[in-house]
Write an enzyme that holds these catalytic residues in place. Structure first.
Site, PDB file in Angstrom:
ATOM      1  N   GLU A  90      -2.375   7.271 -18.230  1.00 28.85           N
ATOM      2  CA  GLU A  90      -3.283   8.399 -18.406  1.00 28.85           C
ATOM      3  C   GLU A  90      -2.776   9.621 -17.655  1.00 28.85           C
ATOM      4  OE1 GLU A  90      -7.293   7.219 -17.317  1.00 28.85           O
ATOM      5  OE2 GLU A  90      -6.885   5.196 -18.046  1.00 28.85           O
ATOM      6  N   CYS A 103      -2.838  15.968 -13.485  1.00 29.75           N
ATOM      7  CA  CYS A 103      -2.798  14.759 -12.667  1.00 29.75           C
ATOM      8  C   CYS A 103      -1.914  13.759 -13.408  1.00 29.75           C
ATOM      9  CB  CYS A 103      -4.227  14.241 -12.509  1.00 29.75           C
ATOM     10  SG  CYS A 103      -4.331  12.640 -11.726  1.00 29.75           S
ATOM     11  N   CYS A 110      -0.929  -0.520 -11.103  1.00 28.90           N
ATOM     12  CA  CYS A 110      -0.709  -0.293  -9.664  1.00 28.90           C
ATOM     13  C   CYS A 110      -0.872  -1.632  -8.958  1.00 28.90           C
ATOM     14  CB  CYS A 110      -1.749   0.696  -9.144  1.00 28.90           C
ATOM     15  SG  CYS A 110      -1.549   1.124  -7.398  1.00 28.90           S
ATOM     16  N   CYS A 114      -6.783  -1.402  -4.488  1.00 31.92           N
ATOM     17  CA  CYS A 114      -7.993  -0.766  -3.937  1.00 31.92           C
ATOM     18  C   CYS A 114      -9.210  -1.166  -4.776  1.00 31.92           C
ATOM     19  CB  CYS A 114      -7.842   0.748  -3.906  1.00 31.92           C
ATOM     20  SG  CYS A 114      -6.434   1.302  -2.926  1.00 31.92           S
ATOM     21  N   CYS A 117     -10.839   1.243  -7.533  1.00 30.31           N
ATOM     22  CA  CYS A 117      -9.950   1.903  -8.490  1.00 30.31           C
ATOM     23  C   CYS A 117      -9.691   1.027  -9.715  1.00 30.31           C
ATOM     24  CB  CYS A 117      -8.629   2.237  -7.802  1.00 30.31           C
ATOM     25  SG  CYS A 117      -7.453   3.036  -8.893  1.00 30.31           S
ATOM     26  N   GLY A 157      -0.947   4.362 -10.240  1.00 33.33           N
ATOM     27  CA  GLY A 157       0.269   4.076  -9.494  1.00 33.33           C
ATOM     28  C   GLY A 157       0.248   4.615  -8.082  1.00 33.33           C
ATOM     29  N   GLU A 158       1.095   4.030  -7.258  1.00 35.18           N
ATOM     30  CA  GLU A 158       1.262   4.507  -5.886  1.00 35.18           C
ATOM     31  C   GLU A 158       2.625   5.207  -5.827  1.00 35.18           C
ATOM     32  OE1 GLU A 158      -0.162   5.010  -2.887  1.00 35.18           O
ATOM     33  OE2 GLU A 158       1.853   5.624  -2.335  1.00 35.18           O
ATOM     34  N   SER A 189      -0.320  12.091  -3.480  1.00 36.53           N
ATOM     35  CA  SER A 189      -1.386  11.324  -2.840  1.00 36.53           C
ATOM     36  C   SER A 189      -0.930   9.885  -2.625  1.00 36.53           C
ATOM     37  CB  SER A 189      -2.624  11.362  -3.738  1.00 36.53           C
ATOM     38  OG  SER A 189      -3.645  10.560  -3.211  1.00 36.53           O
ATOM     39  N   SER A 212      -5.130   8.890   1.109  1.00 33.11           N
ATOM     40  CA  SER A 212      -6.387   8.269   0.700  1.00 33.11           C
ATOM     41  C   SER A 212      -6.903   7.451   1.870  1.00 33.11           C
ATOM     42  CB  SER A 212      -6.151   7.366  -0.506  1.00 33.11           C
ATOM     43  OG  SER A 212      -5.664   8.145  -1.571  1.00 33.11           O
ATOM     44  N   LEU A 213      -7.808   8.034   2.618  1.00 31.67           N
ATOM     45  CA  LEU A 213      -8.277   7.384   3.841  1.00 31.67           C
ATOM     46  C   LEU A 213      -9.520   6.531   3.542  1.00 31.67           C
ATOM     47  CD1 LEU A 213      -7.291   7.348   6.756  1.00 31.67           C
ATOM     48  CD2 LEU A 213      -8.937   9.147   7.272  1.00 31.67           C
ATOM     49  N   HIS A 214     -10.545   7.171   3.057  1.00 28.66           N
ATOM     50  CA  HIS A 214     -11.772   6.506   2.574  1.00 28.66           C
ATOM     51  C   HIS A 214     -12.592   5.747   3.612  1.00 28.66           C
ATOM     52  CE1 HIS A 214     -10.356   7.822  -1.224  1.00 28.66           C
ATOM     53  NE2 HIS A 214      -9.493   6.856  -1.435  1.00 28.66           N
ATOM     54  N   ASN A 288     -16.276   7.610  -8.117  1.00 24.96           N
ATOM     55  CA  ASN A 288     -16.526   7.433  -9.540  1.00 24.96           C
ATOM     56  C   ASN A 288     -16.894   6.002  -9.787  1.00 24.96           C
ATOM     57  OD1 ASN A 288     -16.126   9.458 -11.666  1.00 24.96           O
ATOM     58  ND2 ASN A 288     -14.315   9.923 -10.422  1.00 24.96           N
ATOM     59  N   CYS A 331      -9.536   7.852 -12.876  1.00 19.76           N
ATOM     60  CA  CYS A 331      -8.958   6.660 -12.265  1.00 19.76           C
ATOM     61  C   CYS A 331      -8.799   5.444 -13.173  1.00 19.76           C
ATOM     62  CB  CYS A 331      -9.780   6.270 -11.046  1.00 19.76           C
ATOM     63  SG  CYS A 331     -10.327   7.665 -10.095  1.00 19.76           S
TER      64      CYS A 331
HETATM   65  N1  SAH Z   1      -2.076   5.556  -5.173  1.00 18.39           N
HETATM   66  C1  SAH Z   1      -2.293   6.881  -4.717  1.00 18.39           C
HETATM   67  C2  SAH Z   1      -2.540   7.886  -5.813  1.00 18.39           C
HETATM   68  C3  SAH Z   1      -3.424   7.495  -6.975  1.00 18.39           C
HETATM   69  S1  SAH Z   1      -5.154   7.439  -6.725  1.00 18.39           S
HETATM   70  C4  SAH Z   1      -3.370   6.918  -3.663  1.00 18.39           C
HETATM   71  O1  SAH Z   1      -3.910   5.879  -3.341  1.00 18.39           O
HETATM   72  O2  SAH Z   1      -3.629   7.976  -3.123  1.00 18.39           O
HETATM   73  C5  SAH Z   1      -5.693   9.089  -6.492  1.00 18.39           C
HETATM   74  C6  SAH Z   1      -6.964   9.178  -5.656  1.00 18.39           C
HETATM   75  O3  SAH Z   1      -8.111   8.704  -6.394  1.00 18.39           O
HETATM   76  C7  SAH Z   1      -6.892   8.338  -4.403  1.00 18.39           C
HETATM   77  O4  SAH Z   1      -7.442   9.036  -3.317  1.00 18.39           O
HETATM   78  C8  SAH Z   1      -7.757   7.160  -4.767  1.00 18.39           C
HETATM   79  O5  SAH Z   1      -8.186   6.490  -3.631  1.00 18.39           O
HETATM   80  C9  SAH Z   1      -8.841   7.833  -5.565  1.00 18.39           C
HETATM   81  N2  SAH Z   1      -9.664   6.949  -6.389  1.00 18.39           N
HETATM   82  C10 SAH Z   1      -9.309   5.853  -7.064  1.00 18.39           C
HETATM   83  N3  SAH Z   1     -10.381   5.307  -7.683  1.00 18.39           N
HETATM   84  C11 SAH Z   1     -11.420   6.110  -7.420  1.00 18.39           C
HETATM   85  C12 SAH Z   1     -12.798   6.086  -7.785  1.00 18.39           C
HETATM   86  N4  SAH Z   1     -13.311   5.127  -8.551  1.00 18.39           N
HETATM   87  N5  SAH Z   1     -13.580   7.083  -7.316  1.00 18.39           N
HETATM   88  C13 SAH Z   1     -13.072   8.058  -6.534  1.00 18.39           C
HETATM   89  N6  SAH Z   1     -11.803   8.140  -6.167  1.00 18.39           N
HETATM   90  C14 SAH Z   1     -10.985   7.164  -6.588  1.00 18.39           C
END
Ligand code: SAH
Length: 341
Positions: A90, A103, A110, A114, A117, A157-158, A189, A212-214, A288, A331
């Site tokens: 995508e 994007c 991936c 996570c 995701c 992907g990462e 990212s 991506s800290l979260h 999301n 995502c």
């Molecule tokens: N792998 C990389 C880049 C792809 S994800 C990374 O982890 O940063 C891009 C961003 O979207 C990341 O911050 C990821 O954590 C976030 N993301 C993935 N799924 C999501 C969701 N359901 N809601 C909000 N953010 C999400």
């Protein structure tokens, strides 16, 4: 047969010379491709003889559009692209006043796992080559009929798990004779692969690094991000400081707000403490919701309160605008829907 997009002008120049052609033809071929001509036969200033040779060795690897969805406000366009081997990824174009942003995906699927995701649910299929990532921009530009000036590596992907191809891609798109996308308009990212961030700091690039800290502590982070078992937040912050020192660039931290998980006052204060003194910016993302898990988006009150805590503590913070939620623009959801049908 090779994807010509995986070559740069210098390499194609060499091929031209080895095949009895003038070196400057290489530049002409790429000029056509960057103009959106994806068929050798339509390159008008190149002789049939040269074109035949090109066709024997190369193809122009732009993906096919499987689905194209436009949001109600028409500010978001989501593509499900298929490469020649049938793999799907995508890309999303977001239209802002200051220009169009894309994007891009860096891998098919991936393997980071996570929890929130959708891209990671079936694991990683394969890396994308630099030309395949570039081709997402070329095809999207053709489809929207406008130039794309900003790139975020935030699709499936990462990026740092596909390091060499990603670096090659960034160098290629930022060349003035290429797409001429300024490195300051490129954001990478990552979920936080510490040794690779260190390597990135040495690449002499002016891109924005987003982490991506979260979560504000390792215990919480481990509940949603398996990579947290490998690298601690401390190690991530240390390598970010190193990145800032080396590049003079501000780092972004992404923080997806999940109701009752990481969106309380306590987490806001804890996040402020760990980030204090770091040249950074926090991007709050209302998570999301995807059907594969039960994580719920924080209420708008909680989102605003969380932002206020960070701001009060002197941490620059923005809330990411939700665009395209009516078209599953988030995502990996579109690819999954397609794979499941
Ligand atoms: N792998 C990389 C880049 C792809 S994800 C990374 O982890 O940063 C891009 C961003 O979207 C990341 O911050 C990821 O954590 C976030 N993301 C993935 N799924 C999501 C969701 N359901 N809601 C909000 N953010 C999400």
């Amino acid at each position: 047969m090779k994807n010509i997009l995986d070559l740069d002008t210098e390499k194609l120049k060499l091929w031209m010379q080895q095949n009895g052609e003038k070196g400057f033809r290489a530049k002409q071929v790429f000029q056509w491709i960057y103009k959106g001509i994806f068929d050798f036969r339509s390159m008008k200033n190149i002789s049939t003889n040269t074109l035949e040779k090109l066709e024997k060795d190369f193809y122009i690897g732009v993906p096919k559009v499987v689905t194209k969805l436009v949001s109600k406000e028409e500010d978001t366009v989501k593509f499900l692209f298929a490469y020649a081997d049938g793999n799907l990824i995508e890309s999303v174009v977001m239209k802002y006043k200051h220009g169009n942003s894309i994007c891009v995906s860096t891998q098919v699927g991936c393997r980071m796992g996570c929890k929130f995701c959708a891209s990671t649910i079936e694991g990683m299929v394969r890396n994308l080559s630099s030309g395949e990532i570039l081709a997402q921009i070329l095809k999207a530009q053709e489809e929207i009929g406008e130039r794309i000036s900003n790139v975020v590596l935030m699709g499936s992907g990462e990026p740092l798990d596909n390091y060499e191809n990603v670096i090659k891609f960034i160098r290629e798109i930022s060349k003035s004779e290429g797409l001429n996308i300024g490195q300051r308009h490129i954001t990478l990212s990552t979920c936080g692969i510490v040794p690779k961030i260190k390597e990135l700091a040495h690449e002499n690039l002016q891109i924005t690094l987003a982490i991506s800290l979260h979560a504000p502590n390792d215990n919480l982070r481990k509940q949603v991000m398996p990579i947290a078992n490998k690298y601690s937040i401390n190690e991530i912050l240390d390598v970010c400081k190193y990145y800032i020192k080396k590049t003079n660039r501000r780092v972004s931290f992404e923080y997806a707000l999940v109701e009752g998980f990481n969106d309380g006052k306590e987490q806001g204060e804890e996040l402020s403490t760990i980030l204090s003194g770091i040249l950074c910016h926090v991007n709050l993302i209302p998570v999301n919701e995807i059907k594969e898990n039960s994580l719920k988006k924080s209420s708008s009150d909680n989102i605003i309160n969380f932002k206020n805590i960070l701001c009060k503590n002197g941490i620059e913070t923005t809330i990411r605008r939700e665009m395209g939620s009516d078209i599953d623009a988030a995502c990996g959801q579109l690819r999954r829907r397609y794979l499941n049908n």
